[in-house]
Design a protein around this motif. Structure first.
Motif, PDB file in Angstrom:
ATOM      1  N   ARG A 107      29.360  -1.375  -6.170  1.00  0.00           N
ATOM      2  CA  ARG A 107      29.092  -0.034  -6.677  1.00  0.00           C
ATOM      3  C   ARG A 107      29.755   1.024  -5.810  1.00  0.00           C
ATOM      4  O   ARG A 107      30.283   2.027  -6.313  1.00  0.00           O
ATOM      5  N   ARG A 108      29.746   0.808  -4.521  1.00  0.00           N
ATOM      6  CA  ARG A 108      30.390   1.770  -3.622  1.00  0.00           C
ATOM      7  C   ARG A 108      31.908   1.738  -3.756  1.00  0.00           C
ATOM      8  O   ARG A 108      32.564   2.781  -3.710  1.00  0.00           O
ATOM      9  N   LEU A 109      32.467   0.557  -3.917  1.00  0.00           N
ATOM     10  CA  LEU A 109      33.914   0.463  -4.124  1.00  0.00           C
ATOM     11  C   LEU A 109      34.320   1.163  -5.423  1.00  0.00           C
ATOM     12  O   LEU A 109      35.318   1.895  -5.462  1.00  0.00           O
ATOM     13  N   LEU A 110      33.563   0.951  -6.473  1.00  0.00           N
ATOM     14  CA  LEU A 110      33.881   1.572  -7.759  1.00  0.00           C
ATOM     15  C   LEU A 110      33.729   3.092  -7.698  1.00  0.00           C
ATOM     16  O   LEU A 110      34.476   3.821  -8.370  1.00  0.00           O
ATOM     17  N   ASP A 146      19.841 -14.886  -2.555  1.00  0.00           N
ATOM     18  CA  ASP A 146      19.342 -13.788  -3.384  1.00  0.00           C
ATOM     19  C   ASP A 146      19.724 -12.447  -2.765  1.00  0.00           C
ATOM     20  O   ASP A 146      20.168 -11.522  -3.456  1.00  0.00           O
ATOM     21  N   GLN A 147      19.548 -12.344  -1.448  1.00  0.00           N
ATOM     22  CA  GLN A 147      19.908 -11.112  -0.755  1.00  0.00           C
ATOM     23  C   GLN A 147      21.412 -10.883  -0.808  1.00  0.00           C
ATOM     24  O   GLN A 147      21.877  -9.749  -0.968  1.00  0.00           O
ATOM     25  N   LEU A 148      22.189 -11.945  -0.695  1.00  0.00           N
ATOM     26  CA  LEU A 148      23.646 -11.826  -0.762  1.00  0.00           C
ATOM     27  C   LEU A 148      24.068 -11.184  -2.081  1.00  0.00           C
ATOM     28  O   LEU A 148      24.923 -10.295  -2.102  1.00  0.00           O
ATOM     29  N   GLN A 149      23.465 -11.624  -3.180  1.00  0.00           N
ATOM     30  CA  GLN A 149      23.821 -11.049  -4.479  1.00  0.00           C
ATOM     31  C   GLN A 149      23.539  -9.555  -4.513  1.00  0.00           C
ATOM     32  O   GLN A 149      24.349  -8.779  -5.032  1.00  0.00           O
ATOM     33  N   ARG A 150      22.399  -9.149  -3.977  1.00  0.00           N
ATOM     34  CA  ARG A 150      22.087  -7.718  -3.956  1.00  0.00           C
ATOM     35  C   ARG A 150      23.078  -6.949  -3.096  1.00  0.00           C
ATOM     36  O   ARG A 150      23.510  -5.850  -3.460  1.00  0.00           O
ATOM     37  N   ASP A 151      23.457  -7.529  -1.964  1.00  0.00           N
ATOM     38  CA  ASP A 151      24.409  -6.862  -1.077  1.00  0.00           C
ATOM     39  C   ASP A 151      25.782  -6.741  -1.731  1.00  0.00           C
ATOM     40  O   ASP A 151      26.460  -5.716  -1.596  1.00  0.00           O
ATOM     41  N   VAL A 152      26.206  -7.796  -2.444  1.00  0.00           N
ATOM     42  CA  VAL A 152      27.502  -7.753  -3.125  1.00  0.00           C
ATOM     43  C   VAL A 152      27.487  -6.684  -4.214  1.00  0.00           C
ATOM     44  O   VAL A 152      28.442  -5.906  -4.356  1.00  0.00           O
TER      45      VAL A 152
END
Length: 385
Positions: free
Chosen positions: A100-103, A89-95
């Motif tokens: 968002r930062r890459l975009l 669950d945390q992994l999904q939030r981190d991804v």
């Protein structure tokens, strides 16, 4: 999906000084019930998120000093480590945060972030491989773009264990799996909900997204050639029908071949407006039928063998009309271990009973769409604890 809470002994209220926007957390943050919200090493993305955490009466380990200096950050926490479900669950939030930062063009330290995510995946798979796989198989929201890339990364790392990739190749594969469709993110929800054919402009955006994703990564100082070429070529096909360059056969990098198969699989599992979700066994069958034509035969065979016909987290109907969920892969691909969720009479099972699907009455006769029995999914993660 329900998460397991931790013992609140040794916890204290979260304070202003414990958090800094953009700085990795020294300790995990829990809500007032002991449910994990952010793992140690996670990042508070903005001031709004920081204020929300402070307003929610969150908790943190007492051993964690305000400001999170390194000496205190390394102090042993009194709390249990996150379960594989919580970690994923945390992994999904981190991804999602990384995308968002890459975009936005504001990403930095991508290599370090991916290394932390890879370590989380490794740990979850090491602790309970089937739980880690199930955590994603049970979360198939087509509009959660980050979840699909997290799913792809877990499967890639899982498959890579059998391939015995060296450390550099595994790092590159993990990074590529977590970022290969980042440029497609803003368009994904629209495409998933669209029943009409793609417009010429949409088609151009889709065909351009591998190159656009690579450029975003390069702008964020990613310079690993294996990572970048896997992102660029994950839509190439053995027969030359893929894009962006129409590569054929051995001209397609090995990591891109594996990532391409996993991308096909995770896409088919998720429903679209114009089609239902494809059951895992049918998705794997479709991939198997394309082996040696569009996809690498050895890699397709490996994926089916390792995941099984019914991967962990798949809802299934048994020969006696019970509904269950696949807990663990079995000794052969077609006979996993299943936990009963619903009785043959249609009542929710009050006691978890494990079924051996080798037995005639408990053989699996079909997969069941998750959306058909949503009431069975709350608290299902506890079956793997």
């Amino acid at each position: 999906m329900a998460q397991t809470s931790v013992n609140l002994a040794g916890m204290r209220p979260l304070r202003q000084g414990d958090l800094q926007v953009g700085k990795p957390l020294a300790c995990a943050i829990y809500d007032r019930h002991g449910i994990l919200l952010l793992q140690r090493g996670g990042v508070v993305e903005n001031e709004n998120q920081l204020e929300t955490l402070l307003e929610r009466d969150c908790l943190i380990a007492s051993a964690c000093a305000a400001g999170g200096n390194d000496a205190q950050a390394d102090a042993p926490a009194p709390c249990a480590p996150p379960t594989p479900f919580e970690a994923m669950d945390q992994l999904q939030r981190d991804v999602g945060q990384m995308h968002r930062r890459l975009l936005a063009g504001s990403a930095s330290g991508i290599g370090k972030q991916v290394a932390q995510m890879a370590a989380s995946i490794d740990d979850a798979l090491a602790r309970d491989t089937d739980a880690a796989l199930a955590s994603m198989q049970l979360q198939l929201d087509p509009n959660d773009h980050a979840a699909r890339q997290a799913h792809a990364a877990i499967i890639c790392v899982f498959a890579a264990r059998t391939l015995h990739l060296d450390a550099d190749a595994l790092t590159a594969l993990t990074g590529a799996a977590l970022t290969y469709d980042v440029a497609l993110g803003p368009l994904a929800t629209q495409l998933n909900s669209q029943s009409e054919r793609l417009s010429a402009d949409q088609l151009d955006q889709v065909r351009a997204h591998p190159e656009a994703s690579r450029r975003m990564l390069e702008a964020a100082s990613v310079d690993d050639p294996l990572w970048l070429e896997a992102v660029l070529h994950h839509h190439e096909r053995l027969d030359g029908s893929g894009y962006p360059h129409g590569l054929r056969g051995d001209g397609i990098p090995h990591l891109a071949r594996l990532l391409g198969i996993v991308d096909i699989y995770t896409a088919m599992l998720r429903p679209r407006t114009y089609r239902d979700a494809v059951p895992a066994r049918m998705a794997l069958r479709n991939i198997f039928l394309e082996r040696g034509k569009q996809v690498d035969e050895a890699l397709a065979t490996l994926l089916i063998k390792e995941l099984g016909v019914y991967p962990p987290g798949t809802l299934v109907r048994l020969a006696n009309d019970e509904i269950g969920v696949v807990l663990h892969r079995g000794g052969d691909a077609a006979h996993p271990q299943v936990s009963r969720l619903m009785t043959a009479e249609g009542y929710r099972a009050s006691v978890a009973v494990v079924r051996d699907t080798h037995a005639a009455e408990f053989q699996i006769v079909d997969s069941v769409p998750h959306g058909r029995y949503p009431g069975l999914l709350p608290n299902i993660a506890a079956l793997w604890n």
